[in-house]
Design a protein around this motif. Structure first.
Motif, short mmCIF file in Angstrom:
data_model
loop_
_atom_site.label_atom_id
_atom_site.label_comp_id
_atom_site.label_asym_id
_atom_site.label_seq_id
_atom_site.Cartn_x
_atom_site.Cartn_y
_atom_site.Cartn_z
N GLY A 53 91.07 23.09 12.90
CA GLY A 53 92.19 22.36 13.47
C GLY A 53 91.80 21.45 14.61
O GLY A 53 92.38 20.37 14.78
N THR A 54 90.84 21.87 15.40
CA THR A 54 90.38 21.02 16.50
C THR A 54 89.78 19.73 15.97
O THR A 54 90.07 18.64 16.49
N ALA A 55 88.96 19.84 14.93
CA ALA A 55 88.38 18.64 14.34
C ALA A 55 89.47 17.71 13.81
O ALA A 55 89.38 16.49 13.95
N ALA A 56 90.52 18.29 13.23
CA ALA A 56 91.62 17.48 12.71
C ALA A 56 92.35 16.75 13.84
O ALA A 56 92.68 15.57 13.73
N ALA A 57 92.60 17.46 14.95
CA ALA A 57 93.28 16.85 16.09
C ALA A 57 92.43 15.74 16.70
O ALA A 57 92.92 14.67 17.05
N VAL A 58 91.13 15.98 16.81
CA VAL A 58 90.21 14.99 17.35
C VAL A 58 90.15 13.76 16.45
O VAL A 58 90.12 12.61 16.92
N PHE A 59 90.15 13.99 15.15
CA PHE A 59 90.14 12.90 14.18
C PHE A 59 91.35 11.99 14.38
O PHE A 59 91.23 10.76 14.45
N LEU A 60 92.53 12.60 14.49
CA LEU A 60 93.75 11.82 14.69
C LEU A 60 93.72 11.10 16.03
O LEU A 60 94.10 9.92 16.12
N ASN A 61 93.27 11.78 17.07
CA ASN A 61 93.20 11.14 18.39
C ASN A 61 92.29 9.91 18.37
O ASN A 61 92.56 8.91 19.04
N THR A 62 91.22 9.99 17.60
CA THR A 62 90.29 8.87 17.49
C THR A 62 90.95 7.67 16.82
O THR A 62 90.79 6.52 17.25
N LEU A 63 91.72 7.94 15.78
CA LEU A 63 92.46 6.87 15.11
C LEU A 63 93.49 6.24 16.04
O LEU A 63 93.58 5.01 16.17
N VAL A 64 94.27 7.09 16.70
CA VAL A 64 95.35 6.61 17.57
C VAL A 64 94.80 5.76 18.71
O VAL A 64 95.32 4.67 19.01
N TRP A 72 84.10 2.05 13.78
CA TRP A 72 85.31 2.89 13.76
C TRP A 72 85.17 4.00 12.73
O TRP A 72 85.51 5.16 12.98
N PHE A 73 84.68 3.64 11.55
CA PHE A 73 84.45 4.63 10.50
C PHE A 73 83.48 5.72 10.98
O PHE A 73 83.74 6.92 10.84
N GLY A 74 82.37 5.29 11.56
CA GLY A 74 81.40 6.26 12.04
C GLY A 74 81.89 7.09 13.20
O GLY A 74 81.46 8.24 13.40
N TRP A 75 82.80 6.52 14.00
CA TRP A 75 83.29 7.20 15.20
C TRP A 75 84.05 8.49 14.86
O TRP A 75 84.14 9.41 15.67
N PHE A 76 84.60 8.57 13.66
CA PHE A 76 85.26 9.81 13.26
C PHE A 76 84.25 10.96 13.18
O PHE A 76 84.54 12.10 13.54
N GLY A 77 83.04 10.65 12.72
CA GLY A 77 81.99 11.66 12.73
C GLY A 77 81.52 11.94 14.14
O GLY A 77 81.24 13.09 14.51
N PHE A 78 81.44 10.90 14.95
CA PHE A 78 81.01 11.01 16.34
C PHE A 78 81.89 11.99 17.11
O PHE A 78 81.40 12.90 17.79
N ASN A 79 83.20 11.81 17.00
CA ASN A 79 84.14 12.64 17.76
C ASN A 79 84.49 13.94 17.04
O ASN A 79 84.33 15.04 17.60
N ALA A 80 85.00 13.83 15.82
CA ALA A 80 85.43 15.04 15.11
C ALA A 80 84.25 15.94 14.75
O ALA A 80 84.38 17.16 14.69
N GLY A 81 83.08 15.34 14.55
CA GLY A 81 81.89 16.15 14.27
C GLY A 81 81.50 17.02 15.43
O GLY A 81 80.87 18.07 15.27
N SER A 82 81.90 16.62 16.65
CA SER A 82 81.55 17.38 17.84
C SER A 82 82.26 18.73 17.90
O SER A 82 81.91 19.58 18.73
#
Length: 437
Positions: A226-237, A210-220
């Protein structure tokens, strides 16, 4: 040449490290899910993908996936064979191309490692080492070009896959099914209890994932924006709702929510949000995660109905969860997130859903077919499965001459030790050492 953005570069450096951490996390996750006699082998099957994929990717995989198209959207050219023409000054967008290539490499690594879960407890380690680099180029890199590469045919068609629902999840699930069919079921499948031997390992592993997945998704996003921030939150949710969805099914169906179900639900939610994290809003992410947690909790039982032994539910979670995420883009995509395309629920009609469904089918068929062919050839040449005797003894000892636990702990009592390793006493010591101790 595009100017390199220091902020974007710094974020992508961190994201790349996060994604690489996912493979050791997966190793711990998978290691906790197998029986005591296969722990080290399962962990090694993940770890060995790091060097094998790295060599294959730098030699051929990256150029196949991300060089300019060479065959009608099917494959990239060989301009960057062995990373030719790329140096520290070369940019890919606003980040160094060397860093972009490394970031994409970590995706290939974790995808290969995911496949190993389907053949736990019964694969020859040498055969797995042969399979991985060939698969990384012939399957992973080719599909990556279709979906993300310059001129890739699915990319040009308008298929949306933000961080790998097609390239990572459906590819790994389809490939896993192919290998499970080639190797056949474990001894005792459908008869013996094959429960996870270490649930704390499973929970630790999923935490690292889960920790690494934030890099997986938001890093993309390839930028700190702002897009990275939205993706980060979506990954958590999505991870949260995936857990709640799976636990709800367990509570209603089985009477009690389990720690294993909590871990599985998180992964299901994260799998499904991977393709859609950059296309849906926060409400959409919640729907995606919840749907994946519920659907995947039922899908893992398909292996018993159809008789294929997907040891660690790669098909039930990654393939099915990937399909859920890819298809829900066709319903939930918003123009604010995609920059144009919209899903059915936001007035976009059925067009995007049709594109997503076509991509899911084509990628699944290609990954399954090529993976099956590669595994069959390896099986014919060197054998992919260990002998029944070695499987009964345990692949940790027969493949690596090691055990995760002392003999007798957690029920581990190997029936035989390979003669090539000499004689050992009950503590695993050779006779001379036993006398001295």
């Amino acid at each position: 040449m595009d100017a390199i953005d220091p902020a974007a570069t710094a974020w992508l450096l961190a994201a790349t490290a996060l994604v690489l951490l996912m493979t050791p996390g997966l190793a711990i996750f998978y290691g906790g899910m197998v029986r005591t006699t296969g722990v080290l082998n399962m962990i090694m099957m993940s770890f060995i993908t790091i060097p094998l994929c790295t060599v294959a990717w730098l030699l051929l995989g990256y150029t196949v996936a991300f060089s300019e198209d060479a065959a009608g959207g099917l494959i990239g050219n060989l301009a960057h064979f062995g990373m030719l023409g790329i140096d520290p000054t070369t940019a890919r967008g606003t980040v160094p191309e060397l860093l972009f290539a490394t970031f994409q490499l970590t995706f290939a690594i974790i995808t290969a490692a995911l496949v190993s879960g389907a053949i736990a407890d019964r694969a020859k380690f040498a055969a797995w080492m042969t399979f991985v680099p060939i698969w990384a180029v012939a399957v992973y890199a080719v599909v990556a070009h279709w979906v993300w590469g310059p001129g890739g045919w699915l990319f040009e068609l308008g298929v949306l896959d933000y961080a790998g629902g097609l390239v990572v999840e459906i590819v790994s699930g389809s490939s896993a099914l192919a290998l499970a069919l080639v190797l056949g079921p474990r001894i005792g499948f459908k008869k013996d209890a094959m429960r996870p031997h270490n649930l704390p390992f499973v929970l630790l592993g999923v935490g690292l994932l889960w920790f690494g997945w934030f890099g997986f998704n938001a890093g993309s996003a390839l930028a700190a924006n702002g897009t990275a921030a939205a993706v980060f939150l979506n990954t958590l949710v999505a991870g949260c709702l995936g857990m709640l969805g799976w636990l709800s099914v367990e509570r209603i169906r089985d009477g009690k929510p389990t720690t294993f179900g909590a871990a599985s639900g998180v992964v299901a939610g994260l799998v499904a949000i991977t393709p859609s994290c950059g296309t849906v809003n926060t409400l959409g992410a919640a729907i995606v995660g919840l749907a994946a947690g519920i659907v995947c909790s039922f899908a893992i039982g398909l292996k018993f109905r159809f008789g294929y032994d997907d040891s660690l539910d790669v098909v039930g979670v990654h393939f099915v969860g990937g399909v859920v995420g890819v298809l829900l883009i066709g319903f939930l995509a918003t123009a604010v997130m995609t920059g144009g395309a919209e899903g059915l629920f936001y007035g976009g009609g059925l067009a995007q859903l049709g594109k997503q469904a076509l991509a899911a089918v084509v990628v699944a068929v290609y990954a399954f077919t090529v993976s099956y062919a590669i595994a069959k050839v390896i099986d014919r040449i060197m054998g992919f499965r260990v002998s029944a005797e070695d499987e009964t003894t345990g692949v940790d000892f027969t493949q690596h001459a090691e055990t995760a636990y002392a003999e007798g702990v957690h029920g581990y009592t190997p029936s035989r030790r390979p003669s090539s390793f000499g004689s050992f006493d009950a503590l695993g010591r050779q006779p001379e050492a036993a006398e001295e101790g």
